[in-house]
Design a protein around this motif. Structure first.
Motif, PDB file in Angstrom:
ATOM      1  N   ARG A   6       0.863  -1.176   0.000  1.00  0.00           N
ATOM      2  CA  ARG A   6       0.000   0.000   0.000  1.00  0.00           C
ATOM      3  C   ARG A   6       0.900   1.227   0.000  1.00  0.00           C
ATOM      4  O   ARG A   6       1.797   1.341   0.832  1.00  0.00           O
ATOM      5  CB  ARG A   6      -0.936  -0.006   1.207  1.00  0.00           C
ATOM      6  CG  ARG A   6      -1.843  -1.234   1.234  1.00  0.00           C
ATOM      7  CD  ARG A   6      -2.648  -1.345   2.519  1.00  0.00           C
ATOM      8  NE  ARG A   6      -3.611  -0.263   2.664  1.00  0.00           N
ATOM      9  CZ  ARG A   6      -3.495   0.717   3.537  1.00  0.00           C
ATOM     10  NH1 ARG A   6      -2.448   0.754   4.369  1.00  0.00           N
ATOM     11  NH2 ARG A   6      -4.408   1.664   3.598  1.00  0.00           N
ATOM     12  N   VAL A   7       0.675   2.135  -0.950  1.00  0.00           N
ATOM     13  CA  VAL A   7       1.570   3.281  -1.098  1.00  0.00           C
ATOM     14  C   VAL A   7       0.773   4.575  -1.077  1.00  0.00           C
ATOM     15  O   VAL A   7      -0.383   4.627  -1.506  1.00  0.00           O
ATOM     16  CB  VAL A   7       2.398   3.180  -2.392  1.00  0.00           C
ATOM     17  CG1 VAL A   7       3.311   1.966  -2.352  1.00  0.00           C
ATOM     18  CG2 VAL A   7       1.507   3.114  -3.632  1.00  0.00           C
ATOM     19  N   GLY A  60       3.027  -1.277  15.929  1.00  0.00           N
ATOM     20  CA  GLY A  60       2.818  -2.452  15.075  1.00  0.00           C
ATOM     21  C   GLY A  60       3.196  -2.218  13.624  1.00  0.00           C
ATOM     22  O   GLY A  60       2.358  -2.398  12.737  1.00  0.00           O
ATOM     23  N   PRO A  61       4.447  -1.847  13.336  1.00  0.00           N
ATOM     24  CA  PRO A  61       4.833  -1.699  11.929  1.00  0.00           C
ATOM     25  C   PRO A  61       4.746  -3.034  11.190  1.00  0.00           C
ATOM     26  O   PRO A  61       5.296  -4.038  11.639  1.00  0.00           O
ATOM     27  CB  PRO A  61       6.294  -1.224  12.011  1.00  0.00           C
ATOM     28  CG  PRO A  61       6.452  -0.656  13.394  1.00  0.00           C
ATOM     29  CD  PRO A  61       5.551  -1.489  14.250  1.00  0.00           C
ATOM     30  N   CYS A  62       4.037  -3.042  10.051  1.00  0.00           N
ATOM     31  CA  CYS A  62       3.848  -4.252   9.248  1.00  0.00           C
ATOM     32  C   CYS A  62       4.215  -3.955   7.793  1.00  0.00           C
ATOM     33  O   CYS A  62       3.795  -2.951   7.243  1.00  0.00           O
ATOM     34  CB  CYS A  62       2.394  -4.729   9.307  1.00  0.00           C
ATOM     35  SG  CYS A  62       1.818  -5.211  10.947  1.00  0.00           S
ATOM     36  N   GLY A  63       4.948  -4.839   7.177  1.00  0.00           N
ATOM     37  CA  GLY A  63       5.331  -4.675   5.781  1.00  0.00           C
ATOM     38  C   GLY A  63       6.848  -4.629   5.642  1.00  0.00           C
ATOM     39  O   GLY A  63       7.563  -5.021   6.562  1.00  0.00           O
ATOM     40  N   PRO A  64       7.348  -4.217   4.498  1.00  0.00           N
ATOM     41  CA  PRO A  64       6.702  -3.396   3.482  1.00  0.00           C
ATOM     42  C   PRO A  64       5.674  -4.107   2.601  1.00  0.00           C
ATOM     43  O   PRO A  64       4.849  -3.455   1.985  1.00  0.00           O
ATOM     44  CB  PRO A  64       7.891  -2.918   2.627  1.00  0.00           C
ATOM     45  CG  PRO A  64       8.919  -3.991   2.783  1.00  0.00           C
ATOM     46  CD  PRO A  64       8.760  -4.470   4.196  1.00  0.00           C
ATOM     47  N   TRP A  65       5.744  -5.436   2.550  1.00  0.00           N
ATOM     48  CA  TRP A  65       4.872  -6.168   1.644  1.00  0.00           C
ATOM     49  C   TRP A  65       4.081  -7.227   2.408  1.00  0.00           C
ATOM     50  O   TRP A  65       4.516  -7.730   3.439  1.00  0.00           O
ATOM     51  CB  TRP A  65       5.675  -6.909   0.565  1.00  0.00           C
ATOM     52  CG  TRP A  65       6.770  -6.149  -0.075  1.00  0.00           C
ATOM     53  CD1 TRP A  65       6.698  -4.900  -0.644  1.00  0.00           C
ATOM     54  CD2 TRP A  65       8.140  -6.567  -0.226  1.00  0.00           C
ATOM     55  NE1 TRP A  65       7.927  -4.531  -1.142  1.00  0.00           N
ATOM     56  CE2 TRP A  65       8.826  -5.538  -0.903  1.00  0.00           C
ATOM     57  CE3 TRP A  65       8.846  -7.722   0.125  1.00  0.00           C
ATOM     58  CZ2 TRP A  65      10.179  -5.622  -1.210  1.00  0.00           C
ATOM     59  CZ3 TRP A  65      10.195  -7.808  -0.182  1.00  0.00           C
ATOM     60  CH2 TRP A  65      10.846  -6.763  -0.848  1.00  0.00           C
ATOM     61  N   GLY A  93       3.054   2.355   3.069  1.00  0.00           N
ATOM     62  CA  GLY A  93       2.319   2.273   4.317  1.00  0.00           C
ATOM     63  C   GLY A  93       2.255   0.856   4.846  1.00  0.00           C
ATOM     64  O   GLY A  93       2.854  -0.074   4.292  1.00  0.00           O
ATOM     65  N   CYS A  94       1.527   0.671   5.926  1.00  0.00           N
ATOM     66  CA  CYS A  94       1.271  -0.661   6.453  1.00  0.00           C
ATOM     67  C   CYS A  94       0.665  -1.510   5.347  1.00  0.00           C
ATOM     68  O   CYS A  94      -0.201  -1.047   4.597  1.00  0.00           O
ATOM     69  CB  CYS A  94       0.326  -0.561   7.646  1.00  0.00           C
ATOM     70  SG  CYS A  94      -0.101  -2.151   8.394  1.00  0.00           S
ATOM     71  N   CYS A  95       1.096  -2.755   5.225  1.00  0.00           N
ATOM     72  CA  CYS A  95       0.608  -3.595   4.129  1.00  0.00           C
ATOM     73  C   CYS A  95      -0.854  -3.981   4.297  1.00  0.00           C
ATOM     74  O   CYS A  95      -1.473  -4.493   3.359  1.00  0.00           O
ATOM     75  CB  CYS A  95       1.485  -4.835   3.961  1.00  0.00           C
ATOM     76  SG  CYS A  95       1.570  -5.929   5.392  1.00  0.00           S
ATOM     77  N   LEU A  96      -1.442  -3.753   5.454  1.00  0.00           N
ATOM     78  CA  LEU A  96      -2.863  -3.988   5.697  1.00  0.00           C
ATOM     79  C   LEU A  96      -3.514  -2.681   6.128  1.00  0.00           C
ATOM     80  O   LEU A  96      -3.003  -1.977   7.004  1.00  0.00           O
ATOM     81  CB  LEU A  96      -3.042  -5.044   6.790  1.00  0.00           C
ATOM     82  CG  LEU A  96      -2.559  -6.453   6.434  1.00  0.00           C
ATOM     83  CD1 LEU A  96      -2.440  -7.301   7.683  1.00  0.00           C
ATOM     84  CD2 LEU A  96      -3.498  -7.108   5.439  1.00  0.00           C
ATOM     85  N   LEU A 152      -1.233  -0.538  14.388  1.00  0.00           N
ATOM     86  CA  LEU A 152      -0.714  -0.737  13.037  1.00  0.00           C
ATOM     87  C   LEU A 152      -0.009   0.516  12.537  1.00  0.00           C
ATOM     88  O   LEU A 152      -0.462   1.638  12.745  1.00  0.00           O
ATOM     89  CB  LEU A 152      -1.850  -1.082  12.077  1.00  0.00           C
ATOM     90  CG  LEU A 152      -2.464  -2.479  12.174  1.00  0.00           C
ATOM     91  CD1 LEU A 152      -3.681  -2.561  11.260  1.00  0.00           C
ATOM     92  CD2 LEU A 152      -1.454  -3.555  11.825  1.00  0.00           C
ATOM     93  N   SER A 153       1.108   0.291  11.827  1.00  0.00           N
ATOM     94  CA  SER A 153       1.914   1.417  11.381  1.00  0.00           C
ATOM     95  C   SER A 153       2.678   1.032  10.128  1.00  0.00           C
ATOM     96  O   SER A 153       2.830  -0.157   9.816  1.00  0.00           O
ATOM     97  CB  SER A 153       2.891   1.812  12.495  1.00  0.00           C
ATOM     98  OG  SER A 153       3.627   2.965  12.160  1.00  0.00           O
ATOM     99  N   GLY A 154       3.156   2.018   9.410  1.00  0.00           N
ATOM    100  CA  GLY A 154       3.946   1.764   8.216  1.00  0.00           C
ATOM    101  C   GLY A 154       5.349   1.295   8.563  1.00  0.00           C
ATOM    102  O   GLY A 154       5.879   1.614   9.630  1.00  0.00           O
ATOM    103  N   PRO A 155       5.992   0.553   7.652  1.00  0.00           N
ATOM    104  CA  PRO A 155       7.301  -0.027   7.946  1.00  0.00           C
ATOM    105  C   PRO A 155       8.432   0.977   8.040  1.00  0.00           C
ATOM    106  O   PRO A 155       9.494   0.659   8.586  1.00  0.00           O
ATOM    107  CB  PRO A 155       7.524  -0.989   6.772  1.00  0.00           C
ATOM    108  CG  PRO A 155       6.712  -0.418   5.654  1.00  0.00           C
ATOM    109  CD  PRO A 155       5.501   0.171   6.314  1.00  0.00           C
TER     110      PRO A 155
END
Length: 281
Positions: A5-6, A179-184, A64-67, A105-108
């Motif tokens: 998610r970008v 809760g950083p999730c991602g980048p993918w 951004g967070c992948c979810l 939840l947060s971006g990586p």
């Protein structure tokens, strides 16, 4: 496939990385990546698209967070043998299940905000599992058939809130940006065996966690099957499967996060995160 998610916070677009490594815009083709949007059926629909015909997005855009959101943000505690040993805990006989607030939840690559009154912020690289279809009373043999994909997670924690304030661990796990999730979100077919992935975390250029998922006490198969005996897992649920040794709480002397620290988090095949810690305003 690698799904991501970008865009600016709150205005991210669903996207996919094509065979040439270009980011392709999925806006209007699929719903955002949340709930049914990451079901096995939704992922199959993306596979059927001609990705080369989709608009290309700039590689310079924020990831951004992948979810976009999750129904439930579950975590498994003390799930690496060496991590249990460093904390002085007995290895659990059954998976220890707890929650993070979904608002964590947060971006990586977003900053991690150290909460007010925090003195014991800590880091935890983890393999994240994203559920792709409803799972209830699932066998271990079939458990991976319910997984849509995997992602890198930093299960940021506040140990004082977690262990010294009574009640459940959720208080020490749930601050915004914890809760950083991602980048993918990497689909399960691209990952292969989830018990054969290297995991590591660097703090200010020093590698403090360096392990692999073979040290997990309970495998992904066991975790998904076990949880489904007590609750119905649904598409979009995320499970952080535990962290290896090398957390600040386990060091002697203990070491905790302070504003300006840099964390670089990696799970093999799932991409790298980077966060800078900042004090809460």
């Amino acid at each position: 496939m690698k799904l991501l998610r970008v865009g600016p916070k709150g205005a991210e677009k669903p996207a996919v990385i094509d065979a040439e490594g270009k980011i392709r815009d999925l806006s209007g083709k699929v719903p955002d990546f949340a709930g049914a949007g990451v079901s096995l059926e939704a992922i199959d629909a993306i596979r059927a698209l001609d990705l080369s015909a989709l608009p290309e997005l700039s590689a310079d855009e924020r990831i951004g967070c992948c979810l976009a959101s999750v129904p439930n943000f579950f975590c498994i505690g003390l799930n690496y043998a060496k991590h249990a040993a460093e904390t002085g805990a007995e290895p659990p006989k059954e998976p220890i299940i707890f929650n993070k607030a979904t608002s964590a939840l947060s971006g990586p690559f977003d900053d991690v905000v150290i909460p007010r009154a925090s003195t014991k912020g800590d880091w935890e690289v983890e393999l994240g599992v994203i559920i792709g279809k409803e799972a209830l009373y699932v066998s271990e043999e079939d458990a991976l058939d319910y997984v849509a994909g995997y992602c890198t997670i930093n299960d940021v924690s506040e140990r004082g809130f977690q262990t010294e304030r009574g009640g459940q661990w959720v208080k020490g796990k749930s601050a915004p940006t914890f809760g950083p999730c991602g980048p993918w979100l990497v689909t399960a077919d691209e990952v292969g065996d989830p018990q054969a992935l290297k995991v590591s975390l660097d703090l200010n250029g020093e590698t403090v966690q360096d392990s692999d998922t073979s040290d997990m006490i309970f495998s992904v198969r066991e975790i998904v099957s076990y949880m489904s005996q007590f609750m119905k897992l649904v598409p979009g649920d995320i499970i952080a499967t535990g962290t290896p040794s090398g957390v600040g709480m386990g060091m002697s002397p203990q070491r905790f996060l302070k504003p300006g620290d840099e964390m670089v988090i990696r799970v093999e095949k799932l991409g790298e995160q980077r966060q800078i810690t900042v004090a809460a305003s």
